[in-house]
Each structure stands twice: as structure tokens, then as C-alpha cells.
Design an enzyme around this catalytic site. Structure first.
Site, PDB file in Angstrom:
ATOM      1  N   HIS A   1       0.723  -1.141   0.271  1.00 20.38           N
ATOM      2  CA  HIS A   1      -0.102  -0.424  -0.062  1.00 20.38           C
ATOM      3  C   HIS A   1       0.989   1.013  -0.236  1.00 20.38           C
ATOM      4  O   HIS A   1       0.294   2.184  -0.213  1.00 20.38           O
ATOM      5  CB  HIS A   1      -0.832  -0.174   1.107  1.00 20.38           C
ATOM      6  CG  HIS A   1      -2.370   0.446   0.931  1.00 20.38           C
ATOM      7  ND1 HIS A   1      -2.086   1.920   0.398  1.00 20.38           N
ATOM      8  CD2 HIS A   1      -3.419   0.167   1.115  1.00 20.38           C
ATOM      9  CE1 HIS A   1      -3.811   1.920   0.153  1.00 20.38           C
ATOM     10  NE2 HIS A   1      -4.606   1.130   0.795  1.00 20.38           N
TER      11      HIS A   1
ATOM     12  N   ASP B   1      -2.327   2.097  -4.405  1.00 27.26           N
ATOM     13  CA  ASP B   1      -3.948   2.314  -3.567  1.00 27.26           C
ATOM     14  C   ASP B   1      -4.637   1.722  -4.261  1.00 27.26           C
ATOM     15  O   ASP B   1      -4.451   0.143  -5.598  1.00 27.26           O
ATOM     16  CB  ASP B   1      -3.984   3.406  -3.813  1.00 27.26           C
ATOM     17  CG  ASP B   1      -3.198   4.485  -3.494  1.00 27.26           C
ATOM     18  OD1 ASP B   1      -2.181   4.151  -1.911  1.00 27.26           O
ATOM     19  OD2 ASP B   1      -2.944   5.745  -3.568  1.00 27.26           O
TER      20      ASP B   1
END
Length: 501
Positions: free
Chosen positions: A472, A476
Site C-alpha cells: 500500500h 492504492d
């Protein structure tokens, strides 16, 4: 006759040590040049080292099961002078070139390590030569007695809280320099490979506190792992201080309370300790390193009906031409390549300086080896391969992995990983992103399901879950979903029409 020394060779770019699996020759045996001498195991592959000379195996220096760093002396041979000269063109060490009649030169002695004073030293090294601050992630309680007195002293010094009196009695010239030394210890005198230093740093351990068991006091990976294990076992092995005493320590400025560590597993009748193999130990270390990245996952269901019909149509000709089956894995890898072209951010790596965007598309392909573990060889330049080319590459790395014939080059350069868990029967999983990559795909089992179609009819369709695990820090959720959509569209529309060759 001359003496030849066989040392642990460098077996790969990132390999810093090896484990002796089995000696194929025994002391006293005659050895021909290029005879296989010893099996060496690493975290990725097993290999056999041939003899560079002809002669007699005189002495084995490293026993089976021992792990030693690159360059360690493994064995000595009695050989003919010509063989030694041919096998060792480099100049000999100074101790071997002492002129006749001169007193023999003393072999170079390793620099004394702060945690292990020489046996003839009347006192340990001064406190100024090593930090007294405890490692960041170690408990403050004393550890159980260590195998050697010096190791026990090192642990006890590492866990003794600093005090004003200790600082004033130090030989540092000023309080500022003492603080700087405590914050940034000088580890230049510690003998350890970069990989071992990295393992210590990842676990918040000051490597100078570890007593090395290797040659010349070298700290090995096993030394670091044993140190971590002893630190974790310390709270269970030692009685805990009473609560009032701990409270008074906090009030008086003593060490802050340490977070509770998981209790060691209970010992039950009939339990057996299974030693970690090199592969299992490497998997454990890599998974801990990989899980340090913030992971997230997304799942998308794919209709594989049309693609599976197309596969049935072309697999017979492919089998006759290639000699093996056309697996759905080839289509999945091809879809991943096309998605990486469309969403190039997924084909990248995170660093503290920025995100590295890779131009090459090199697919890691996970291969399970039963309970022994798994390996992830790399299919290089996957974007330049046809469907048949990808299937050949998959078949090649799988066959060589199961036959233990992979080389170190097979593990280099992966930019994205495909984990085909479908043959294992799973319908959904949460793959862990390999270190140095930004994402991984798991393709699950293809199953028949009842589906409501767009015209509200009930139909039996072949469906597959596609799971992406992603770092992450780089990717995204929207980017991950776009990547899955690209793979879905290719598998449902382009895949059933793509030429095999």
C-alpha cells in the site's frame, strides 16, 4: 607434495553463506580433478562442489550440517606441486611464502572483538569501545545462562540500564561524545556479512552485543537467530519482578516497562523438535521482511468459460507439438503481462528515496515443493513471449524446481509474481508480496457455478477468483482494482482468441 586449501566458493550474487549437506569424499580418499566433493545447501538451491585438483583428501574442516560464510576453509588436500599451481594461480598468503631459514611468520590475528576478550587478556575491553545501551527490541530481564561466559557477560552488559555514574566513569572525553557513541555504536570491528548485519538491524539488535561463533569471531546468521531466540525465551525462563518493585523503578527514572512477548510453545509428551532447513529458515526470514510492508488485498471474479472452451480447442495440437499440456497458467501469466503494460505502477519497487519503475517485465512463478517449502524462479522478459513461449518457460522452471536443478540466476530480477494456487483447490487466498516487489497475483481454482446472466437467465459458468496482494506504500485500492479489471477483460475477451504461437 603440496598442501591445497579448499574454501567455500561464492555461489551466487546475494549468497553469503552455505550449509554443508554431505561430504561425498572422506579423509584419506584419492580424489581426481573435477570429482564431486561436497554437497552445499543454500537458502535457494543445493549444489555440488567439484575438486579443483587431484590428490588425497587430508582433512575436513567443516562438518556436515554446519553453516559457514563464503571463504571459509572447508578441507585440505595433499596434491602434486603442479596441480596446486594450476588450481591456485593467485599468490599464496604471507604465511605460506616465508623464505627458507627465516622464522615462520605468525598468521594474522583477527582484531579483538569488544564482546569477546582474548583468553590472555587480564580484563575486558574498556566501556568506551562498545555501547552499553540495550538493543531496541530486547527485554530488560536477564537471560538464561549462555553457552560461554563471554556471551553471558555481553548480554548482561547489553541489558544493564545506563546510569549517571556509569557515564561519568566512562573514558569518553565529553558527555556529548558519549551520547553520540551510545546512539551510533561503532560496528566496524564486528566481523559479519552484510546479510547478517541487515538481519540484526531489522530486529533492532546491536550486532556488537552478539558473540560470534564463526572463524575469527565472525557473527553468522545463526548467531543472530540464536540471540533473538534467547532474548524471546528470557521472560519465560526468569521469574518476573514484583509489581511494586517495577513501579518504583519507573518512578525513579528506571527503564520503561517492556511490552509482553508471546509465551513460548508448551512442551508436551512426544513432542519432537524438527531443525529448520536452509530453505525453511530463508522462507521465515523473507516472510518476516515481506510482512513489514503494509499489505492490502482485493478480489475479482473472472468468467473463464470462453477461455476454457478455447483451451480445449487448441490443447490437443499443442500437446502433440510440444509434448506437454497447455495449462490455464499460461493464459493467466499472459493476462498479467498485458495488465502490467497497462498499469505500469504495479511493476515497481518501493525505496525510501522513491518508487523504482521497472521497464523489464520479469515474472516470478511460485512453485510448491511440498512440506519442504516453495521457490519462486523468474521468467525473464515475459512480455516478449507468446502464449506457447510462456507455457514452455513455466514448464521449464517447474520441472527444474522439482528436480532441484534451479541455479542462482533463476531467482534474480523478478518484478512481479504469479501464484497459481488453483491446482491446490483453494478458492480465495491472501498472498504476501515478495520483498522488492509491489504486488502479487493469486489465481484460484476454476469452478462451475450457477450465475444469473445479463438477461436474467440462470446459467452454469466456469468462474475463478483472482486475488491481488499489494504494497500500500506504492499502490492504492483504485490502482489495484484497475489492474484486476485489465486482467479480467483480457481473460474474458482477448484470451479466447489469442494465437498460441
Amino acid at each position: 607434495m603440496s598442501l591445497f586449501e579448499l574454501k567455500m566458493p561464492k555461489l551466487g550474487e546475494s549468497v553469503t553463506e552455505g550449509t554443508i549437506g554431505k561430504w561425498l569424499k572422506q579423509p584419506g580418499e584419492k580424489v581426481n580433478k573435477y570429482d564431486l566433493l561436497v554437497e552445499v545447501q543454500t537458502d535457494k538451491v543445493n549444489t555440488e562442489i567439484p575438486s579443483p585438483v587431484a590428490g588425497t583428501l587430508k582433512e575436513v574442516k567443516v562438518e556436515e550440517g554446519q553453516t559457514v560464510p563464503i571463504g571459509t576453509l572447508l578441507a585440505t588436500f595433499d596434491t602434486a606441486d603442479g596441480d596446486v599451481a594450476a588450481a591456485s594461480p593467485a599468490p599464496q598468503a604471507p604465511r605460506a611464502s616465508t623464505p627458507p631459514g627465516a622464522p615462520p611468520a605468525s598468521p594474522p590475528q583477527p582484531a579483538p572483538r569488544a564482546s569477546t576478550p582474548p583468553a590472555n587478556s587480564p580484563a575486558p575491553a574498556p566501556a568506551a569501545q562498545r555501547p552499553l545501551s540495550p538493543p531496541a527490541q530486547l527485554p530488560s530481564e536477564p537471560t538464561p545462562s549462555a553457552p560461554s561466559q563471554s556471551a553471558g557477560q555481553a548480554v548482561s552488559q547489553a541489558r544493564r540500564p545506563s546510569s549517571p555514574s556509569m557515564s561519568s566513569s566512562s573514558s569518553q572525553p565529553s558527555a556529548t561524545s558519549a551520547t553520540a557513541t551510545a546512539e551510533r555504536p561503532d560496528l566496524s570491528d564486528v566481523r559479519a556479512t552484510p546479510a547478517v548485519r541487515k538481519l540484526a538491524a531489522e530486529n533492532g539488535i546491536d550486532i556488537s552485543q552478539i558473540d560470534g561463533t564463526g572463524l575469527g569471531g565472525r557473527v553468522s546468521k545463526k548467531d543472530v537467530e540464536d540471540y533473538i531466540a534467547s532474548a524471546q525465551a528470557a521472560p519465560a525462563a526468569q521469574p518476573q519482578p514484583a509489581r511494586p518493585a517495577a513501579a518504583s523503578q519507573v518512578v525513579s527514572g528506571g527503564p520503561a516497562p517492556i511490552a509482553a512477548r508471546p509465551a513460548p510453545p508448551m512442551s508436551l509428551a512426544g513432542d519432537e523438535l524438527v531443525p529448520l532447513s536452509q530453505m525453511r529458515r530463508a522462507i521465515a526470514n523473507n516472510m518476516v521482511q515481506a510482512w513489514a510492508a503494509p499489505h492490502a488485498h482485493a478480489v475479482m471474479e473472472i468468467d473463464m468459460t470462453a477461455l476454457m472452451k478455447y483451451r480445449e480447442k487448441v490443447r490437443g495440437d499443442f500437446q502433440a507439438r510440444e509434448g506437454f499440456d497447455l495449462s490455464p497458467a499460461a493464459f493467466i501469466c499472459k493476462a498479467a503481462v498485458e495488465a502490467l503494460r497497462t498499469v505500469p505502477l504495479v511493476n515497481s519497487s518501493f525505496t525510501d528515496q522513491g518508487v523504482i519503475a521497472h521497464k523489464e517485465i520479469n515474472l516470478g512463478y511460485a512453485v510448491a515443493l511440498g512440506d519442504e517449502g516453495l521457490v519462486v524462479p523468474v521468467i525473464r522478459d515475459a512480455d516478449g513471449k507468446s502464449l506457447a513461449g510462456l507455457m514452455r518457460s513455466i514448464r521449464d522452471v517447474v520441472d527444474r524446481a522439482k528436480a532441484r536443478r534451479l541455479t542462482f540466476d533463476d531467482f534474480y530480477g523478478g518484478t512481479f509474481t504469479v501464484n497459481n494456487t488453483g491446482p491446490l483447490g483453494t478458492i480465495i487466498s491472501s498472498p504476501i508480496v515478495p520483498p522488492g516487489q509491489a504486488a502479487i497475483i493469486s489465481s484460484e481454482t476454476i469452478v462451475k457455478r450457477l450465475i444469473v446472466t445479463d438477461d436474467d437467465a440462470i446459467a452454469i459458468r466456469q468462474r475463478m477468483n483472482l486475488v491481488i496482494g499489494f504494497d500500500h506504500r506504492v499502490i492504492d485500492g483504485a490502482t489495484a482494482a484497475r489492474f484486476l479489471q485489465t486482467m479480467r477483460d483480457w481473460l474474458q475477451t482477448v484470451g479466447p482468441t489469442v494465437p498460441v504461437y
